[in-house]
Design a protein around this motif. Structure first.
Motif, PDB file in Angstrom:
ATOM      1  N   ASP A  51       0.835  -1.201   0.000  1.00  0.00           N
ATOM      2  CA  ASP A  51       0.000   0.000   0.000  1.00  0.00           C
ATOM      3  C   ASP A  51       0.874   1.257   0.000  1.00  0.00           C
ATOM      4  O   ASP A  51       0.434   2.325  -0.405  1.00  0.00           O
ATOM      5  CB  ASP A  51      -0.913   0.016   1.230  1.00  0.00           C
ATOM      6  N   ASP A  52       2.070   1.102   0.486  1.00  0.00           N
ATOM      7  CA  ASP A  52       2.964   2.255   0.555  1.00  0.00           C
ATOM      8  C   ASP A  52       3.580   2.521  -0.813  1.00  0.00           C
ATOM      9  O   ASP A  52       4.200   1.645  -1.402  1.00  0.00           O
ATOM     10  CB  ASP A  52       4.064   1.965   1.594  1.00  0.00           C
ATOM     11  N   PHE A  53       3.427   3.738  -1.329  1.00  0.00           N
ATOM     12  CA  PHE A  53       3.925   4.023  -2.682  1.00  0.00           C
ATOM     13  C   PHE A  53       5.439   3.905  -2.748  1.00  0.00           C
ATOM     14  O   PHE A  53       6.009   3.556  -3.756  1.00  0.00           O
ATOM     15  CB  PHE A  53       3.448   5.406  -3.154  1.00  0.00           C
ATOM     16  N   LEU A  54       6.112   4.191  -1.612  1.00  0.00           N
ATOM     17  CA  LEU A  54       7.576   4.092  -1.613  1.00  0.00           C
ATOM     18  C   LEU A  54       8.038   2.649  -1.720  1.00  0.00           C
ATOM     19  O   LEU A  54       9.011   2.337  -2.402  1.00  0.00           O
ATOM     20  CB  LEU A  54       8.140   4.722  -0.332  1.00  0.00           C
ATOM     21  N   VAL A  55       7.309   1.753  -1.057  1.00  0.00           N
ATOM     22  CA  VAL A  55       7.649   0.328  -1.129  1.00  0.00           C
ATOM     23  C   VAL A  55       7.450  -0.167  -2.548  1.00  0.00           C
ATOM     24  O   VAL A  55       8.294  -0.885  -3.097  1.00  0.00           O
ATOM     25  CB  VAL A  55       6.789  -0.490  -0.141  1.00  0.00           C
ATOM     26  N   ARG A  56       6.329   0.245  -3.161  1.00  0.00           N
ATOM     27  CA  ARG A  56       6.088  -0.173  -4.549  1.00  0.00           C
ATOM     28  C   ARG A  56       7.177   0.380  -5.467  1.00  0.00           C
ATOM     29  O   ARG A  56       7.679  -0.320  -6.337  1.00  0.00           O
ATOM     30  CB  ARG A  56       4.708   0.318  -5.021  1.00  0.00           C
ATOM     31  N   ALA A  57       7.541   1.625  -5.237  1.00  0.00           N
ATOM     32  CA  ALA A  57       8.589   2.237  -6.062  1.00  0.00           C
ATOM     33  C   ALA A  57       9.906   1.475  -5.920  1.00  0.00           C
ATOM     34  O   ALA A  57      10.587   1.179  -6.904  1.00  0.00           O
ATOM     35  CB  ALA A  57       8.777   3.702  -5.677  1.00  0.00           C
ATOM     36  N   ALA A  58      10.235   1.130  -4.670  1.00  0.00           N
ATOM     37  CA  ALA A  58      11.492   0.423  -4.427  1.00  0.00           C
ATOM     38  C   ALA A  58      11.483  -0.937  -5.116  1.00  0.00           C
ATOM     39  O   ALA A  58      12.459  -1.339  -5.757  1.00  0.00           O
ATOM     40  CB  ALA A  58      11.714   0.261  -2.920  1.00  0.00           C
ATOM     41  N   LEU A  59      10.352  -1.639  -4.985  1.00  0.00           N
ATOM     42  CA  LEU A  59      10.257  -2.958  -5.616  1.00  0.00           C
ATOM     43  C   LEU A  59      10.369  -2.857  -7.134  1.00  0.00           C
ATOM     44  O   LEU A  59      11.040  -3.669  -7.777  1.00  0.00           O
ATOM     45  CB  LEU A  59       8.932  -3.633  -5.227  1.00  0.00           C
ATOM     46  N   ALA A  60       9.704  -1.854  -7.710  1.00  0.00           N
ATOM     47  CA  ALA A  60       9.761  -1.678  -9.166  1.00  0.00           C
ATOM     48  C   ALA A  60      11.193  -1.374  -9.596  1.00  0.00           C
ATOM     49  O   ALA A  60      11.705  -1.954 -10.564  1.00  0.00           O
ATOM     50  CB  ALA A  60       8.814  -0.563  -9.600  1.00  0.00           C
ATOM     51  N   GLY A  61      11.841  -0.489  -8.864  1.00  0.00           N
ATOM     52  CA  GLY A  61      13.216  -0.102  -9.216  1.00  0.00           C
ATOM     53  C   GLY A  61      14.168  -1.281  -9.141  1.00  0.00           C
ATOM     54  O   GLY A  61      14.963  -1.514 -10.065  1.00  0.00           O
ATOM     55  N   VAL A  62      14.059  -2.050  -8.064  1.00  0.00           N
ATOM     56  CA  VAL A  62      14.945  -3.207  -7.895  1.00  0.00           C
ATOM     57  C   VAL A  62      14.659  -4.249  -8.977  1.00  0.00           C
ATOM     58  O   VAL A  62      15.579  -4.834  -9.557  1.00  0.00           O
ATOM     59  CB  VAL A  62      14.778  -3.810  -6.478  1.00  0.00           C
ATOM     60  N   GLY A  63      13.389  -4.460  -9.269  1.00  0.00           N
ATOM     61  CA  GLY A  63      13.018  -5.446 -10.297  1.00  0.00           C
ATOM     62  C   GLY A  63      13.627  -5.106 -11.644  1.00  0.00           C
ATOM     63  O   GLY A  63      14.250  -5.954 -12.289  1.00  0.00           O
ATOM     64  N   VAL A  64      13.476  -3.864 -12.051  1.00  0.00           N
ATOM     65  CA  VAL A  64      14.032  -3.440 -13.338  1.00  0.00           C
ATOM     66  C   VAL A  64      15.557  -3.544 -13.330  1.00  0.00           C
ATOM     67  O   VAL A  64      16.165  -4.031 -14.285  1.00  0.00           O
ATOM     68  CB  VAL A  64      13.589  -1.996 -13.682  1.00  0.00           C
ATOM     69  N   ALA A  65      16.162  -3.133 -12.217  1.00  0.00           N
ATOM     70  CA  ALA A  65      17.626  -3.172 -12.138  1.00  0.00           C
ATOM     71  C   ALA A  65      18.151  -4.601 -12.259  1.00  0.00           C
ATOM     72  O   ALA A  65      19.151  -4.850 -12.933  1.00  0.00           O
ATOM     73  CB  ALA A  65      18.091  -2.546 -10.822  1.00  0.00           C
ATOM     74  N   LEU A  66      17.449  -5.554 -11.617  1.00  0.00           N
ATOM     75  CA  LEU A  66      17.915  -6.940 -11.645  1.00  0.00           C
ATOM     76  C   LEU A  66      17.875  -7.516 -13.054  1.00  0.00           C
ATOM     77  O   LEU A  66      18.722  -8.332 -13.433  1.00  0.00           O
ATOM     78  CB  LEU A  66      17.055  -7.807 -10.714  1.00  0.00           C
ATOM     79  N   ALA A  67      16.899  -7.110 -13.857  1.00  0.00           N
ATOM     80  CA  ALA A  67      16.804  -7.612 -15.223  1.00  0.00           C
ATOM     81  C   ALA A  67      17.745  -6.848 -16.148  1.00  0.00           C
ATOM     82  O   ALA A  67      18.374  -7.432 -17.033  1.00  0.00           O
ATOM     83  CB  ALA A  67      15.370  -7.501 -15.728  1.00  0.00           C
ATOM     84  N   ALA A  68      17.825  -5.540 -15.913  1.00  0.00           N
ATOM     85  CA  ALA A  68      18.584  -4.693 -16.842  1.00  0.00           C
ATOM     86  C   ALA A  68      20.090  -4.913 -16.721  1.00  0.00           C
ATOM     87  O   ALA A  68      20.804  -4.890 -17.727  1.00  0.00           O
ATOM     88  CB  ALA A  68      18.252  -3.222 -16.598  1.00  0.00           C
ATOM     89  N   ALA A  69      20.583  -5.161 -15.506  1.00  0.00           N
ATOM     90  CA  ALA A  69      22.033  -5.197 -15.312  1.00  0.00           C
ATOM     91  C   ALA A  69      22.730  -6.352 -16.049  1.00  0.00           C
ATOM     92  O   ALA A  69      23.699  -6.110 -16.779  1.00  0.00           O
ATOM     93  CB  ALA A  69      22.356  -5.207 -13.820  1.00  0.00           C
ATOM     94  N   PRO A  70      22.261  -7.616 -15.888  1.00  0.00           N
ATOM     95  CA  PRO A  70      22.939  -8.696 -16.636  1.00  0.00           C
ATOM     96  C   PRO A  70      22.819  -8.504 -18.143  1.00  0.00           C
ATOM     97  O   PRO A  70      23.774  -8.730 -18.892  1.00  0.00           O
ATOM     98  CB  PRO A  70      22.193  -9.951 -16.186  1.00  0.00           C
TER      99      PRO A  70
END
Lengths: 251, 263
Positions: free
Chosen positions: B3-22
């Motif tokens: 429900d927290d927008f910051l938590v959602r933002a963090a999860l989205a950012g980490v998700g994209v980073a994990l796919a984008a980096a390799p």
């Protein structure tokens, strides 16, 4: 005679609308060392690429023995500086292999103890031998080498070719290589294939060195490897033939 | 928690980073940085198409990115260097896309959100798409890892081992398109290429093998996402650019580290 491992039948290759090879018939059988010679741009590398399946024939076909294991050493392998790669990791491509298998292959190629070095830190000779080691990983039945001694000095390439002969007798594999080192080629090959867009002549080194087609391409060496060797380094006043010394890279 | 927008933002950012980096490691090794840029710019066209046709954005973005990829490979080698072709196509696609978005849609569409991302507005549905896409890309990268490495080292060597380098390249293009599609919300079209290239470049001085570089890049990407979000929150800065700045700061540190170690 055993069945050929790889054969080209009436092979023709067109690249970008240019005829590179026409009507090439060629076979290699187990245990043979065959060298392809020819001027720059004569289609030597292209022939090798066609045999490994990297270039599609525009005419004829390439036949390979069922389940043939190939070891290929490309002419150039530039590893981008941004790609970290140890020798051991490089040998683990495309199949992952054990550390023992890596050590064994490096040993066979004559460069033990390199496994933990970075590829970019190797000398030219070490690099070529690592490429050879990688090609040996799969216990190939046929080894194809495209100018494997490029950039090596004479003792270096002589040592490399000796290695190849040893590998052939240890593993019993056929060896097909492209080379510019004519004198070494003549000494180390069972058979020579001289091409210039087509097969000019083919046979034992002695026969090829005496063939008029070969002389037309490489000058007027009288007989055999020694004569050729001398010819490259001494006087030859007969300039009626095209006269080439091929030491630069083949495009 | 979601429900927290910051938590959602963090999860989205980490998700994209994990796919984008390799994936970004391959972009760096194959010198495809501009190709990533062009794919990202083409995505604006995809967005415009989706808005005009009132269809979901994801498939349209994928389509535009693939069209860009085939245009690039079709034009390269016909008298133009690859970087010229990319320069022409990337910026043309961006310009055309911007006009299309402006003309085709009503003015309530926030163009800035597409250009610079809108990570703080990530919804639960966005999060599902982001992680779905990220896991798919990560899975593809891991599955094709050995073959991709071979194709990257030398196409002929790959073919001699029975690997079709063109097929692997197509897979890479698909993965790039997918990363672009899911990363738009996080960093925006203009900064996606940074998320691909900077973590990989920052990882390079630290590692000795391709796998280590991919893992290090993923960690650096994830840390950048979190640090960037924190910075955005703390200093009231735009989130997408803050993430890229965090990655750039890590790049500076690892590069200096390498210089100090004398490599």
């Amino acid at each position: 005679m055993s069945a050929p491992l790889i054969a080209a039948r009436g092979l023709g290759i067109r690249l970008d609308g240019r005829e590179i090879l026409t009507d090439v018939d060629f076979e290699i059988r187990p245990g043979e060392i065959v060298t392809v010679v020819g001027p720059n741009g004569s289609g030597k590398s292209t022939l090798l690429k066609a045999l490994i399946g990297a270039v599609k024939p525009s005419a004829g076909r390439v036949e390979r023995a069922e389940g043939l294991r190939l070891g290929y050493v490309p002419q150039k392998l530039a590893i981008d500086a941004s790609l970290p790669m140890t020798v051991g990791r490089f040998l683990s491509l495309p199949r992952r292999v054990s550390a023992e298998a890596i050590a064994a292959a490096l040993d066979k190629a004559g460069v033990p103890d390199l496994a933990n070095r970075q590829m970019k830190d190797l000398s030219g000779g070490q690099f070529q031998r690592v490429l050879l080691a990688r090609a040996l990983m799969d216990r190939p039945q046929t080894l194809l080498l495209d100018e494997p001694t490029q950039g090596l000095d004479q003792p270096g390439s002589a040592a490399f070719y000796r290695r190849i002969e040893e590998v052939r007798s240890e593993m019993g594999c056929a060896v097909l290589m492209v080379s510019h080192d004519l004198h070494v080629v003549m000494a180390a090959s069972d058979r020579v294939l001289c091409i210039n867009g087509h097969v000019c002549c083919e046979g034992t080194p002695e026969i090829v060195a005496g063939a008029p087609e070969y002389r037309a391409l490489f000058g007027s060496g009288t007989k055999g490897a020694l004569a050729l060797y001398r010819h490259e380094h001494s006087h030859d006043h007969d300039h009626s033939h095209p006269h080439h010394h091929h030491h630069e890279a083949d495009a | 928690m979601l429900d927290d927008f910051l938590v959602r933002a963090a999860l989205a950012g980490v998700g994209v980073a994990l796919a984008a980096a390799p994936l970004g490691c391959f972009v760096v090794w194959r010198r495809m940085a501009y190709f990533g840029e062009a794919t990202a710019h083409a995505a604006v066209l995809g967005v415009a198409l989706a808005l005009a046709l009132e269809v979901p954005m994801l498939p349209m973005i994928l389509l535009a990115a693939l069209a860009m990829a085939s245009a690039v490979s079709g034009l390269t080698g016909r008298g133009y260097a690859a970087d010229t072709v990319l320069g022409v196509l990337a910026h043309s696609a961006l310009a055309l896309g911007l006009i299309a978005v402006a003309l085709l849609t009503d003015t309530r569409i926030d163009l800035m959100a597409f250009l610079f991302g809108d990570i703080l507005a990530v919804s639960r549905a966005d999060l599902a798409i982001t992680w779905g896409g990220a896991l798919a890309v990560l899975g593809l990268t891991i599955w094709r890892w050995q073959a991709l490495l071979m194709a990257t080292l030398n196409p002929d060597l790959a073919r001699s081992a029975g690997i079709d380098p063109r097929r692997e390249e197509f897979g890479l293009t698909l993965a790039l398109a997918a990363v672009v599609a899911v990363a738009i919300k996080v960093v925006g079209v203009l900064l996606i290429a940074a998320l691909l290239v900077i973590p990989a470049a920052a990882a390079r001085p630290l590692v000795r093998t391709p796998e280590a570089m991919a893992v290090a890049a993923a960690i650096i990407g994830a840390v950048s996402a979190l640090a960037g979000l924190w910075g955005a929150f703390e200093f009231d800065a735009p989130a997408g650019p803050s993430i890229v700045c965090a990655a750039a700061a890590i790049f500076v540190v690892t590069t200096l580290l390498a210089a100090v170690r004398g490599r």
